[in-house]
Design an enzyme around this catalytic site. Structure first.
Site, PDB file in Angstrom:
ATOM      1  CD  GLU A 128      -2.910   1.207   2.314  1.00  0.00           C
ATOM      2  OE1 GLU A 128      -2.801   0.368   3.216  1.00  0.00           O
ATOM      3  OE2 GLU A 128      -3.760   2.088   2.292  1.00  0.00           O
ATOM      4  N   GLY A 268       3.461   2.371  10.715  1.00  0.00           N
ATOM      5  CA  GLY A 268       3.195   1.522  11.873  1.00  0.00           C
ATOM      6  C   GLY A 268       3.047   0.046  11.553  1.00  0.00           C
ATOM      7  CB  ALA A 269       1.115  -2.284  11.468  1.00  0.00           C
ATOM      8  CG  MET A 270       0.308  -3.333   4.824  1.00  0.00           C
ATOM      9  SD  MET A 270      -0.660  -1.848   4.364  1.00  0.00           S
ATOM     10  CE  MET A 270      -1.984  -2.624   3.441  1.00  0.00           C
ATOM     11  CD  GLU A 271      -4.665  -2.034   5.804  1.00  0.00           C
ATOM     12  OE1 GLU A 271      -3.669  -1.619   6.428  1.00  0.00           O
ATOM     13  OE2 GLU A 271      -5.353  -1.322   5.056  1.00  0.00           O
ATOM     14  CG  ASN A 272       0.016  -6.874   4.007  1.00  0.00           C
ATOM     15  OD1 ASN A 272      -0.067  -5.983   3.186  1.00  0.00           O
ATOM     16  ND2 ASN A 272       0.973  -6.933   4.925  1.00  0.00           N
ATOM     17  CG  HIS A 304      -5.668   0.723  12.790  1.00  0.00           C
ATOM     18  ND1 HIS A 304      -6.401   1.881  12.774  1.00  0.00           N
ATOM     19  CD2 HIS A 304      -5.186   0.572  11.530  1.00  0.00           C
ATOM     20  CE1 HIS A 304      -6.361   2.407  11.560  1.00  0.00           C
ATOM     21  NE2 HIS A 304      -5.629   1.624  10.780  1.00  0.00           N
ATOM     22  CD  GLU A 305      -2.469  -1.995  10.750  1.00  0.00           C
ATOM     23  OE1 GLU A 305      -3.043  -2.167   9.659  1.00  0.00           O
ATOM     24  OE2 GLU A 305      -2.032  -0.879  11.111  1.00  0.00           O
ATOM     25  CG  HIS A 308      -7.409  -1.815   8.187  1.00  0.00           C
ATOM     26  ND1 HIS A 308      -8.267  -0.876   7.657  1.00  0.00           N
ATOM     27  CD2 HIS A 308      -6.285  -1.136   8.540  1.00  0.00           C
ATOM     28  CE1 HIS A 308      -7.684   0.323   7.707  1.00  0.00           C
ATOM     29  NE2 HIS A 308      -6.486   0.204   8.244  1.00  0.00           N
TER      30      HIS A 308
HETATM   31  N1  B3K Z   1      -2.939   0.950   5.667  1.00  0.00           N
HETATM   32  C1  B3K Z   1      -1.624   1.086   6.218  1.00  0.00           C
HETATM   33  C2  B3K Z   1      -0.950   2.352   5.854  1.00  0.00           C
HETATM   34  C3  B3K Z   1      -0.252   2.296   4.582  1.00  0.00           C
HETATM   35  C4  B3K Z   1       0.526   3.566   4.356  1.00  0.00           C
HETATM   36  C5  B3K Z   1       0.984   3.655   2.949  1.00  0.00           C
HETATM   37  N2  B3K Z   1       1.721   4.859   2.689  1.00  0.00           N
HETATM   38  C6  B3K Z   1      -1.620   0.962   7.693  1.00  0.00           C
HETATM   39  C7  B3K Z   1      -2.882   1.334   8.364  1.00  0.00           C
HETATM   40  O1  B3K Z   1      -3.397   2.414   8.253  1.00  0.00           O
HETATM   41  O2  B3K Z   1      -3.425   0.497   9.006  1.00  0.00           O
HETATM   42 ZN    ZN Z   2      -5.294   1.780   8.817  1.00  0.00          ZN
END
Ligand code: B3K
Ligand code: ZN
Length: 866
Positions: A128, A268-272, A304-305, A308
């Site tokens: 992302e 911070g982190a990513m919700e893959n 949060h993640e 998502h």
């Molecule tokens: N969705 C990601 C953020 C990605 C940032 C890209 N530049 C983390 C979050 O908001 O949960």
């Molecule tokens: Zn987010």
């Protein structure tokens, strides 16, 4: 005359919301095959593509930085493909084909940390918003949803763990020291949710049983040494899964949910889907290395993640202008979750404080943009406090206006109607409108208009009359590209109290201020009334009221809404500090008395007291001034801090002893006591008591947890004592090799209020442990310095020059992270003319630099214009 410096820069392309078009080709299925090697990874992508609508356009796939090796169409080598810019163009007859591309990429040279990259010897991804195109050619836009089957092969000794989205399907060994694994994600998803990890990792494994009785295998993968520090994150994950079932009716949908922690991460982190990848700072915690703040942040980010999975993954965004659809909603959900775990009042105070620290200034500056922006150059620049935190406030207001049951019905309707699709902010609002039976036409302006609304409030009352009239007015300020704005819907919770008895004179009322001005009458007034406004911070606005210092002090003692009580105290402090900054001095007595009363109130939660007695930040005081002189603000604030420290010395010393001997526990009560102790320590330091450094050092040396150790270090670092140097050395040596704690060591020094901080920070940038390549380290030093009002704005502009030197160096490695650190410079118009000129000159130096990224260019050029 044109020379290298004044030559026009090729302005990067702008993407506009109004130009959205549905994709010309969709990709129902994607099969990826990775032969993983840090220096040369081969990616084979087999895409089933389908023409979308009646047109004869070729297939155009996004790409960036990869080496194309071959293209086949339906199994036959294609020869008419071409590369245009960075896209791959494949002319195709008919409607359905299988297009296979083979490319090569080099993860170990990927310093941007977007796409597939190396961190600590392991391989991981970040896609992302537009990182997937750096892995393979693909329509890299969120409205192209595909099911993914991923196969990867790697050296088994070096990369024993192979993870991807979805559920594991098969694995095996090659005969050449390699092994392979195959994963399948049955849920169609956009490319930004793709993830892959290969590494030497240990797993904290557990399970969660969903409410329908399915067992989900949970895994948190980290370096083996870090395994003992993963239990808090695992606990938070299970709490999140249960909370989302209970509060939103959302159940997890795969058999596996994995989290991987990496040290090099842009945010911070990513919700893959099914494979969240985290910055290790939001996973790893034990009492010796993580503060209470870290523990809370970990729980919030894990939640949060996880949330998502529904608000972002099951329902995703149609285009990146809709980013707040998933981010604003998910931040609101994580805020609710955190509020439910401890003190809701303290959580609300913290959320409002960060809104005011980051979003209000953004909304008042050159980078202001609506929650649903109209255009961007680089989408990476729009992961902002406005999209996230103001976006969350919009959802909170919808919940306030609809009430909890209708809000939940709207949320259920939204998830049911848009499951498996890419939706818009409008879709969400329409569901709320339908489920709530309300007309949200005017509310939609919150998505379109930037700027923090300002609300004026005066209360009229004639002595002896039973009637009081509250006069409200609103104005939405002009922002770059937006003037003459229409009034918005402002849900304001208000209540009257009697100034003599302290009794409520009305119920709490929800006033919807929809017009430029409005009157609210109260008919039950039996004594002089005082108005409590915007209770719970029900609307994200600035209130300008004519309440006297005495009335604010009264509310700080008697208001029954804890947020409003805090807010009255803040306003009293703010008014005092603004007067002192402008006039050089102010009467401190009102603040001292109110703080004393708060400290003496036995009914109050210590965590709340700690928040209530903290002075507003220098930055927030500056935001109230028409021209900011950071030295004047610093002097005003230090003077009040010193007086509070001295006049209430006995009370601070008493707070210092509260539960000081108790062994560490992570409970709300113990956290509150630590918080208040550390605030008290700060005031003792501010009092300049002769034993202040000794007291701080004693806490530092005796602490059995990081909250107390770091609190003491912070108190020492602002001074010049010998204990300061000793503590910094002890801290550094104790935690050598622990990157996350070394970040604290750098950050604490960069935030110091000492007058030589700019020079010390420049020196720290040459420390062997400093590196711009690691975003956490860059943020710890450069990011913290940028928000240190006194140091950054040091007379002569050395701070500005240093920041820009760092940004330019960082831009060459990691544009996204560099651009995120620019905004403090963009606020130049707010400062004294000498500083404004120096700041502006540094922004000009950035835009004149040949070869800078579009990320940095957008931030700097808009900061000059706006
Ligand atoms: N969705 C990601 C953020 C990605 C940032 C890209 N530049 C983390 C979050 O908001 O949960
Ligand atoms: Zn987010």
């Amino acid at each position: 005359m044109t020379d290298a410096l004044s030559a026009p820069i090729a302005v990067p392309a702008v993407t506009r919301r109004e130009e959205y078009r549905a994709p010309e080709w969709t990709v129902p299925e994607t099969a990826l095959d990775f032969v993983l090697d840090p220096s040369a990874t081969r990616v084979t992508a087999r895409l089933s593509v389908r023409r979308n609508g009646a047109h004869d356009a070729p297939l155009v796939l996004d790409g960036a930085g990869q080496r194309p090796l071959s293209v086949t169409v339906d199994g036959v080598a294609a020869d008419d493909w071409r590369i245009e810019g960075e896209t791959l163009v494949v002319p195709l007859p008919g409607d359905d084909h299988v297009v296979e591309t083979v490319v090569e990429i080099a993860p170990d040279r990927n310093t941007q940390l977007m796409g597939l990259y190396a961190s600590g010897g392991n391989l991981c991804t970040q896609c992302e918003a537009e990182g997937f195109r750096r892995i393979t050619y693909f329509p890299d836009r969120p409205d192209v949803l595909s099911t993914y089957r991923v196969r990867m092969r790697a050296d088994k000794a070096r990369f024993p763990v192979l993870l991807a989205n979805g559920d594991p399907v098969a694995q095996g060994d090659g005969d050449d020291g390699t092994h392979w694994a195959e994963w399948h994600d049955p849920f169609p998803k956009p490319s930004y949710l793709f993830a892959l990890v290969a590494g030497d990792l240990a797993c904290n494994a557990s399970t969660f049983t969903t409410r329908s009785g399915r067992t989900v295998a949970l895994g948190i993968y980290v370096r083996a040494n870090d395994l003992p520090r993963t239990d808090h994150a695992m606990h938070a994950l299970k709490l999140s899964m249960a909370w989302d079932e209970k509060v939103y009716g959302r159940e997890y949908d795969l058999d596996v949910f994995n989290i991987v922690a990496v040290d090099d991460f842009n945010f911070g982190a990513m919700e893959n889907k099914g494979l969240n990848i985290f910055n290790s700072r939001y996973i790893l915690a034990d009492p010796d290395t993580a503060t209470d703040y870290d523990y809370d942040a970990i729980a919030a980010v894990v939640a949060h993640e996880y949330f998502h999975n529904w608000s972002g993954n099951r329902v995703t965004c149609r285009d990146w202008f809709q980013l707040s659809l998933k981010e604003g909603f998910t931040v609101y959900r994580d805020q609710q979750f955190s509020a439910d775990q401890g003190s809701a009042a303290v959580k609300r105070i913290e959320d409002v404080r960060s809104l005011r620290a980051a979003q209000f200034p953004e909304d008042a500056g050159p980078l202001a943009h609506p929650v649903r922006p109209e255009s961007y150059i680089e989408i990476g620049n729009f992961y902002t406090a406005t999209i996230y935190n103001k976006g969350a406030e919009l959802i909170r207001m919808l919940s306030t206006i609809l009430g909890p049951d209708a809000f939940r019905a709207g949320s259920d309707l939204y998830f049911a109607r848009f499951d498996g699709t890419a939706a818009t902010c409008e879709d969400f609002v329409a569901c709320m409108e339908e489920a709530g039976g309300v007309d949200l036409t005017q509310f939609r302006r919150w998505y379109a208009q930037a700027g923090t609304p300002r609300v004026s409030a005066t209360l009229d009352h004639q002595a002896g009359s039973a009637r009081a009239t509250l006069n409200l007015g609103q104005k939405v300020p002009d922002t770059p590209g937006q003037t003459g704005k229409a009034p918005q819907v402002l849900p304001l919770k208000v209540r009257l109290f009697g100034a003599e008895t302290g009794r409520p004179l009305s119920d709490e009322q929800l006033v919807l201020l929809t017009e430029p001005s409005m009157r609210v009458t109260f008919e039950t007034v039996t004594e002089r009334p005082v108005v409590s406004l915007n209770r719970g911070f029900s609307a994200p606005v600035v209130i300008e009221s004519d309440r006297s210092a005495a009335d604010l002090a009264f509310l700080a003692r008697h208001d029954d809404d804890p947020f409003a009580r805090y807010e009255a105290m803040q306003q009293l402090m703010l008014d005092t500090l603004v007067a002192a900054a402008v006039e050089g001095a102010a009467d401190h007595e009102g603040v001292i008395a109110a703080v004393a009363d708060t400290l003496d109130d036995p009914g109050l939660d210590p965590a709340f007291v700690a928040e209530a007695v903290l002075l507003p930040s220098e930055a927030f005081v500056g935001d109230q001034l028409s021209v900011v002189d950071p030295d004047a603000v610093f002097r005003a604030r230090e003077s009040l801090r010193r007086d509070l420290g001295r006049r209430l010395e006995d009370r601070w010393r008493l707070s210092l002893t509260a539960e000081a001997g108790a062994p560490y526990a992570y409970t709300p009560q113990a956290k509150g006591a630590r918080r208040l102790r550390n605030v008290a320590l700060g005031y003792v330091a501010a009092s300049q008591a002769v034993d202040a450094a000794a007291l701080a050092y004693a806490q530092f040396a005796g602490a059995d947890n990081m909250t107390d150790r770091q609190g003491a270090l912070t108190a020492l670092v602002g001074g010049t004592s010998d204990e300061r140097e000793t503590a910094l050395d002890v801290f550094y040596n104790r935690y050598a090799g622990n990157g996350l704690v070394l970040d604290k060591w750098f950050q604490t020094q960069a935030l110091s209020s000492r007058d030589d901080t700019a020079a010390l920070v420049a020196q720290l940038a040459r420390h062997p442990d400093f590196s711009l390549a690691n975003p956490n380290r860059a943020r710890a030093l450069v990011g913290a310095f940028g928000v240190n009002q006194r140091a950054f704005h040091v007379a002569g502009g050395a701070g500005y020059r240093w920041l820009v030197d760092q940004l330019l160096a960082l831009d060459a490695l990691n544009p996204q992270t560099a651009a995120k650190l620019l905004p403090p410079l963009g606020r130049w118009r707010r400062f004294t003319p000498d500083r404004a000129a120096l700041m502006r000159a540094e922004l000009e130096r950035i835009v004149a630099r040949p070869g800078i990224s579009k990320d940095l260019f957008e931030q700097a050029s808009k900061s000059l214009e706006g």
